[in-house]
Motif scaffolding. Structure first.
Motif, mmCIF file in Angstrom:
data_model
loop_
_atom_site.group_PDB
_atom_site.id
_atom_site.type_symbol
_atom_site.label_atom_id
_atom_site.label_comp_id
_atom_site.label_asym_id
_atom_site.label_seq_id
_atom_site.Cartn_x
_atom_site.Cartn_y
_atom_site.Cartn_z
ATOM 1 N N VAL A 1 1.989 -3.142 -11.237
ATOM 2 C CA VAL A 1 2.832 -3.406 -12.179
ATOM 3 C C VAL A 1 2.162 -3.077 -13.755
ATOM 4 C CG1 VAL A 1 3.620 -5.455 -13.647
ATOM 5 C CG2 VAL A 1 3.891 -5.131 -11.078
ATOM 6 N N ILE A 2 0.979 -3.122 -13.895
ATOM 7 C CA ILE A 2 0.144 -3.014 -15.051
ATOM 8 C C ILE A 2 0.163 -1.309 -15.416
ATOM 9 C CG2 ILE A 2 -2.201 -2.894 -15.804
ATOM 10 C CD1 ILE A 2 -2.685 -5.372 -14.222
ATOM 11 N N GLU A 3 0.154 -0.598 -14.360
ATOM 12 C CA GLU A 3 0.151 0.926 -14.619
ATOM 13 C C GLU A 3 1.390 1.490 -14.893
ATOM 14 O OE1 GLU A 3 -1.459 2.985 -11.359
ATOM 15 O OE2 GLU A 3 -3.658 2.354 -11.684
ATOM 16 N N ASN A 4 2.612 0.848 -14.234
ATOM 17 C CA ASN A 4 3.895 1.238 -14.536
ATOM 18 C C ASN A 4 4.764 0.690 -15.627
ATOM 19 O OD1 ASN A 4 3.966 3.589 -12.236
ATOM 20 N ND2 ASN A 4 3.156 1.864 -11.256
ATOM 21 N N CYS A 5 4.424 -0.644 -15.783
ATOM 22 C CA CYS A 5 5.100 -1.426 -16.825
ATOM 23 C C CYS A 5 4.273 -2.215 -17.620
ATOM 24 C CB CYS A 5 6.002 -2.461 -16.074
ATOM 25 S SG CYS A 5 7.396 -1.546 -14.995
ATOM 26 N N PRO A 6 3.244 -1.419 -18.165
ATOM 27 C CA PRO A 6 2.114 -2.493 -18.922
ATOM 28 C C PRO A 6 2.775 -3.228 -20.111
ATOM 29 C CG PRO A 6 2.291 -0.100 -19.925
ATOM 30 C CD PRO A 6 3.306 -0.295 -18.621
ATOM 31 N N ASN B 1 0.923 -1.298 -0.111
ATOM 32 C CA ASN B 1 0.042 -0.170 0.191
ATOM 33 C C ASN B 1 0.561 1.341 0.084
ATOM 34 O OD1 ASN B 1 -2.228 -1.610 0.261
ATOM 35 N ND2 ASN B 1 -1.605 -2.026 2.714
ATOM 36 N N CYS B 2 1.768 1.165 -0.847
ATOM 37 C CA CYS B 2 2.696 2.429 -0.844
ATOM 38 C C CYS B 2 3.215 2.556 -2.213
ATOM 39 C CB CYS B 2 3.882 2.161 -0.090
ATOM 40 S SG CYS B 2 5.258 3.693 0.119
ATOM 41 N N SER B 3 3.024 4.031 -2.718
ATOM 42 C CA SER B 3 3.588 4.218 -3.995
ATOM 43 C C SER B 3 4.997 4.087 -4.381
ATOM 44 C CB SER B 3 3.090 5.617 -4.443
ATOM 45 O OG SER B 3 3.309 6.665 -3.612
ATOM 46 N N SER B 4 5.708 4.092 -3.263
ATOM 47 C CA SER B 4 7.308 3.848 -3.524
ATOM 48 C C SER B 4 7.451 2.597 -4.478
ATOM 49 C CB SER B 4 7.891 3.749 -2.312
ATOM 50 O OG SER B 4 7.647 2.433 -1.565
ATOM 51 N N VAL C 1 7.707 3.668 -8.072
ATOM 52 C CA VAL C 1 9.098 4.551 -8.671
ATOM 53 C C VAL C 1 9.823 3.280 -8.817
ATOM 54 C CG1 VAL C 1 10.486 5.830 -7.954
ATOM 55 C CG2 VAL C 1 8.430 6.447 -7.168
ATOM 56 N N PHE C 2 9.894 2.363 -7.852
ATOM 57 C CA PHE C 2 10.841 1.296 -8.030
ATOM 58 C C PHE C 2 10.594 0.318 -9.246
ATOM 59 C CE2 PHE C 2 10.781 -3.490 -7.141
ATOM 60 C CZ PHE C 2 12.208 -3.690 -7.224
ATOM 61 N N VAL C 3 9.459 0.026 -9.522
ATOM 62 C CA VAL C 3 9.113 -0.977 -10.549
ATOM 63 C C VAL C 3 9.519 -0.112 -12.050
ATOM 64 C CG1 VAL C 3 6.598 -0.726 -10.880
ATOM 65 C CG2 VAL C 3 7.738 -2.953 -11.344
ATOM 66 N N LYS C 4 9.025 1.058 -12.103
ATOM 67 C CA LYS C 4 9.106 1.886 -13.287
ATOM 68 C C LYS C 4 10.407 2.040 -13.465
ATOM 69 C CE LYS C 4 6.717 5.654 -15.516
ATOM 70 N NZ LYS C 4 5.672 6.664 -15.347
ATOM 71 N N GLU C 5 11.505 2.110 -12.568
ATOM 72 C CA GLU C 5 12.908 2.350 -12.983
ATOM 73 C C GLU C 5 13.404 0.920 -13.224
ATOM 74 O OE1 GLU C 5 16.792 3.429 -10.302
ATOM 75 O OE2 GLU C 5 14.840 4.895 -9.852
ATOM 76 N N LEU C 6 12.961 -0.112 -12.754
ATOM 77 C CA LEU C 6 13.666 -1.441 -13.010
ATOM 78 C C LEU C 6 13.377 -1.768 -14.218
ATOM 79 C CD1 LEU C 6 15.038 -3.634 -11.985
ATOM 80 C CD2 LEU C 6 13.057 -4.562 -11.188
ATOM 81 N N ASN C 7 12.002 -1.459 -14.673
ATOM 82 C CA ASN C 7 11.657 -1.857 -16.025
ATOM 83 C C ASN C 7 11.728 -3.142 -16.496
ATOM 84 O OD1 ASN C 7 10.050 -1.272 -18.594
ATOM 85 N ND2 ASN C 7 12.010 -0.327 -19.395
#
Length: 407
Positions: free
Chosen positions: A96-101, A65-68, A71-77
């Protein structure tokens, strides 16, 4: 560089449960495919967690339950995200769906939780379990939704593959059978070098505690027939309710965590596992085959391992028969040797890694190459990803905002 992110429910403990062994095997398969792996979990590492750094794997602590995490998953990609059990997908899948679709989403089910829960309810209510009961099981709605939201779900049990296909009507393209791998030890102890019975199981897993209670109820009858035999019970995370069952006089011995599970199983002449509910495949029974230790279990215990009567011991669901077969197997060397061989045959036929590795590589590669088309065909998955069905997403966002006000 190909990147895999594993979101673990816990950090793997291969000496505590078959789930830990399974996770390390998946890691090995992906490393064979040249994936760089990051293992992330919201759980705390324990003293018994496997040191993933030995395998060159980066670990990452994440928060619920944290938006951190966003940031982490988008950067890792990552190219692929593997969720360890449906609960992990439920918690982090929408992020994951929102940040790495474009990332391929894989669910490792471990076992069908809804099957285990429904069977447990039947045992507690002293009623017969029918497979159709799953359609009324609340947890099934969450678990099946998770399967649909992923591009492929890995199944350890062919029996559970059939349930998903025939009861829940899930298309086979969304499923892939990949059991836990086992092979016999090259050198094992003989019949005369072994003594006593053994049970082993992680006590955080409710079916194991229930099995020990079953053993307690009829152990005196076995002990009366074989006075020199003890029952050694091993298991990680034993609690007071387990330890209070220890009885030296009766030879019903609670030993706690085993430093080496294969060693304690091999020292025994037979493994007893009167499992009344559960799901997936039972690591303890396969480890018994690995060490050449015949076993006595139930239909629940053998499920997903062997469909016929070619067991490395006996399959019985009646307590009186369980006692008789335990005594017979313990005392009859010729029978014992024949059952030991049956276990080796089961491993060779169903659980050698060489039988499944190439198919797994192909499935992952094809899913990655065709993910757009596969998702287009998965209408129910697309429906469940739609915002109006993501109650877990909005609950998570509400909790995050609430935590901000508290802090």
């Amino acid at each position: 560089m190909k990147r895999l992110l594993i979101i673990g429910l816990v950090f793997p403990e291969p000496n505590s449960s078959a789930a830990g062994t399974r996770m390390l095997q998946l890691i090995s398969l992906f490393q064979e495919m040249d994936y760089t792996i990051t293992f992330a979990s919201a759980a705390q590492e324990s003293d018994f967690s496997f040191d993933l750094k030995i395998l060159g794997i980066e670990t990452q602590k994440i928060e619920l339950n944290c938006s951190s995490f966003d940031v982490f998953v988008k950067e890792l990609n990552p190219d692929i995200v593997l969720f360890d059990r449906f609960i992990s997908e439920e918690q982090f899948g929408w992020r994951v769906i929102e940040n790495c679709p474009d990332a391929v989403r894989i669910l490792d089910t471990e076992d069908l939780h809804c099957l285990r829960y429904a069977r447990h309810k039947a045992v507690k209510s002293n009623s017969d379990f029918e497979i159709e009961n799953l359609l009324e099981e609340e947890s099934a709605k969450r678990e099946i939704a998770s399967v649909y939201r992923c591009d492929v779900s890995l199944m350890v049990s062919d029996f559970e593959m059939e349930i998903l296909q025939h009861i829940f009507k899930i298309d086979t393209s969304l499923l892939f059978y990949l059991p836990i791998f086992y092979a016999p030890k090259k050198e094992i102890k003989t019949f005369s070098e072994r003594k006593d019975f053994v049970f082993i199981g992680n006590f955080l897993h409710e079916p194991n505690y229930d099995a020990v209670l079953q053993l307690k109820s009829f152990w005196k009858a076995i002990k009366k027939a074989i006075p020199e035999a003890d029952l050694n019970i091993y298991g990680a995370y034993s609690s007071q309710k387990v330890e209070q069952l220890h009885n030296e006089k009766e030879g019903f011995l609670i030993k706690g965590r085993a430093e080496n599970a294969l060693e304690v199983i091999e020292n025994a002449r037979a493994l007893l596992a009167p499992l009344r509910f559960g799901a997936g495949i039972k690591g303890k029974l396969l480890e018994a085959m690995v060490t050449g230790t015949p076993s006595i279990t139930t239909q629940i215990g053998c499920e997903g391992i062997s469909k016929d009567d070619n067991w490395n011991g006996f399959i019985v669901d009646n307590n009186a028969d369980f006692v008789l077969k335990s005594v017979e197997l313990y005392l009859n060397q010729e029978l014992w040797i024949s059952k030991q061989k049956a276990g080796f045959d089961i491993l060779e036929e169903h659980f050698f890694q060489e039988k499944y590795a190439y198919g797994f590589y192909e499935k992952i590669t094809q899913t990655k190459q065709n993910v757009i088309n596969l998702r287009r065909q998965n209408f129910i998955g697309n429906l469940l990803i739609n915002n109006q069905f993501l109650s877990v997403k909005f609950m998570s966002k509400w909790i995050e905002e609430k935590n901000k006000t508290i802090n």
